[in-house]
Write a protein that holds these residues in place. Sequence first.
Motif, mmCIF file in Angstrom:
data_model
loop_
_atom_site.group_PDB
_atom_site.id
_atom_site.type_symbol
_atom_site.label_atom_id
_atom_site.label_comp_id
_atom_site.label_asym_id
_atom_site.label_seq_id
_atom_site.Cartn_x
_atom_site.Cartn_y
_atom_site.Cartn_z
ATOM 1 N N ARG A 152 0.730 -1.246 0.024
ATOM 2 C CA ARG A 152 0.158 -0.027 -0.174
ATOM 3 C C ARG A 152 0.734 1.427 0.194
ATOM 4 N NH1 ARG A 152 -4.499 -1.682 4.829
ATOM 5 N NH2 ARG A 152 -5.460 -3.406 3.536
ATOM 6 N N VAL A 153 0.432 2.189 -0.581
ATOM 7 C CA VAL A 153 1.122 3.518 -0.618
ATOM 8 C C VAL A 153 0.089 4.116 0.490
ATOM 9 C CG1 VAL A 153 1.562 5.718 -1.741
ATOM 10 C CG2 VAL A 153 1.892 3.628 -3.033
ATOM 11 N N VAL A 154 0.456 5.077 1.409
ATOM 12 C CA VAL A 154 0.088 5.666 2.416
ATOM 13 C C VAL A 154 0.821 6.918 2.569
ATOM 14 C CG1 VAL A 154 -0.644 5.857 4.813
ATOM 15 C CG2 VAL A 154 -0.705 3.871 3.696
ATOM 16 N N ILE A 155 -0.067 8.240 2.300
ATOM 17 C CA ILE A 155 0.690 9.527 2.374
ATOM 18 C C ILE A 155 0.182 10.041 3.822
ATOM 19 C CG2 ILE A 155 -1.143 10.713 0.980
ATOM 20 C CD1 ILE A 155 1.118 12.321 -0.172
ATOM 21 N N GLY A 156 1.224 10.769 4.420
ATOM 22 C CA GLY A 156 1.041 11.271 5.624
ATOM 23 C C GLY A 156 1.036 12.962 5.385
ATOM 24 N N LYS A 162 -1.194 16.862 14.044
ATOM 25 C CA LYS A 162 -1.361 15.651 14.004
ATOM 26 C C LYS A 162 -1.104 14.906 12.770
ATOM 27 C CE LYS A 162 -4.945 15.858 17.828
ATOM 28 N NZ LYS A 162 -6.400 15.106 18.438
ATOM 29 N N ILE A 163 -0.561 13.850 12.688
ATOM 30 C CA ILE A 163 -0.559 13.461 11.451
ATOM 31 C C ILE A 163 -1.629 12.609 10.932
ATOM 32 C CG2 ILE A 163 0.794 11.623 10.322
ATOM 33 C CD1 ILE A 163 3.273 12.012 12.154
ATOM 34 N N ARG A 164 -2.101 12.633 9.780
ATOM 35 C CA ARG A 164 -3.332 12.068 9.209
ATOM 36 C C ARG A 164 -2.541 11.170 8.004
ATOM 37 N NH1 ARG A 164 -7.623 15.782 6.555
ATOM 38 N NH2 ARG A 164 -5.851 15.907 4.688
ATOM 39 N N ALA A 165 -3.039 9.962 8.124
ATOM 40 C CA ALA A 165 -2.669 9.079 7.002
ATOM 41 C C ALA A 165 -3.873 8.974 5.988
ATOM 42 C CB ALA A 165 -2.114 7.872 7.615
ATOM 43 N N GLU A 166 -3.432 8.671 4.621
ATOM 44 C CA GLU A 166 -4.299 8.542 3.722
ATOM 45 C C GLU A 166 -3.963 7.531 2.826
ATOM 46 O OE1 GLU A 166 -6.891 10.755 0.025
ATOM 47 O OE2 GLU A 166 -5.390 12.092 1.391
#
Length: 200
Positions: A152-156, A162-166
Amino acid sequence: MRNDNFALFDEDPLGRSINLQSHCYGEFSSAVVQANTTMEDQSQIEVASNNAVFLGIYDGHGGTQASRFICEHLFKNLLRFANDNERFANDNENDITEATLRNAVSATEEGFLDFAKMNYMHQPNLGYVGSCCLAGIIWKETLHVANLGDSRVVIGTMVNKKIRAEQLTRDHNCNDEAIREELRAMHPDDPNVVINDNGK
């Protein structure tokens, strides 16, 4: 990770890392830990130009040949297709598009299938070796990603401290009914192309 943390990490015989490096899009680094007896996975970071950074993660299984082949050929194929695009570009520069990345992945897969056919008699395990392929390239401030398999590619991003991951990719595996049906259609004479082992 700070530099001293990387030094400690690299003392682990099962770990390896690429230290922090600068690029016009920021700093990047990578770290890998070997989980299996044989390290079947490969990864790479390539700085193609001032406008491009390429990243690849190849989760091998059944052996190392497929992931190594991808690591040796995918980026080269990407550059080849980008150079082919130059002939059609108005500004006489290389160009990388979604199609460029897709063509590079397809050419790499075809190349490995040819390699497997030519060497199968001497390396029978080529019949079951494989690899997931996760590739991304930042090109002129645009991120293109390709995914085959369940990596998976997850961008933070930082939002309100706060860190949000997508998640940017969709898993490509047999948990998806459409993929199960595609496999059955492609291999109608193989009743075991999809094996049900979890009650679904």
